[in-house]
Design an enzyme around this catalytic site. Sequence first.
Site, PDB file in Angstrom:
ATOM      1  CB  VAL A  51      -1.006  -0.039   1.149  1.00 35.46           C
ATOM      2  CG1 VAL A  51      -1.708   1.354   1.152  1.00 35.46           C
ATOM      3  CG2 VAL A  51      -1.980  -1.128   1.186  1.00 35.46           C
ATOM      4  CB  CYS A  52       4.227   2.069   1.724  1.00 37.25           C
ATOM      5  SG  CYS A  52       3.763   1.589   3.373  1.00 37.25           S
ATOM      6  N   PRO A  53       3.731   2.229  -1.522  1.00 37.23           N
ATOM      7  CG  PRO A  53       4.373   0.669  -3.105  1.00 37.23           C
ATOM      8  CD  PRO A  53       3.993   0.775  -1.521  1.00 37.23           C
ATOM      9  CB  ILE A  56       5.256   7.399  -1.139  1.00 40.22           C
ATOM     10  CG1 ILE A  56       5.061   6.580   0.407  1.00 40.22           C
ATOM     11  CG2 ILE A  56       6.304   8.276  -1.465  1.00 40.22           C
ATOM     12  CD1 ILE A  56       6.072   5.704   0.723  1.00 40.22           C
TER      13      ILE A  56
END
Length: 199
Positions: A51-53, A56
């Site tokens: 999920v993080c990318p 960001i």
Amino acid sequence: MSSGNAKIGHPAPNFKATAVMPDGQFKDISLSDYKGKYVVFFFYPLDFTFVCPTEIIAFSDRAEEFKKLNCQVIGASVDSHFCHLAWVNTPKKQGGLGPMNIPLVSDPKRTIAQDYGVLKADEGISFRGLFIIDDKGILRQITVNDLPVGRSVDETLRLVQAFQFTDKHGEVCPAGWKPGSDTIKPDVQKSKEYFSKQK
């Protein structure tokens, strides 16, 4: 989740840490470097995850919209600055970030996550905390998501615009307010002007 020192209406906890900057260089930055600007400071659990990318990259792709509002977006996780750089240098199609338009702060000792109350102590990672800090360094908004769900750049942008509007005009913003929408004068009599238009 740790209790932390981040409290609405109070100065946001300052930090000094190494970040990977948009030019790919390492630089020590502090929150105080951005005094006079709004700051969106968000935590994410780990580099090289799933999920993080998406979050960001979404914030980075719209960094210019925040910049036009005199607002700096900064990301942070517990990974080292070397790990951040490796992720930035990994192509998007391989799960990397690619070139960034925002700094990514390294918090390997977890002190910043602890200060902001987003440390998931049993795993040593951060929850998805997001903090809006005004141009005087005062914390105006906090949201913290559990790990599986990403955040909305649109909503973050809307909140920055709303806080800036109230700072400038002294009126308050109703639910779902967007620039150009009606606001409310915070007065018993004058507020009726807004409510009289409602269906």
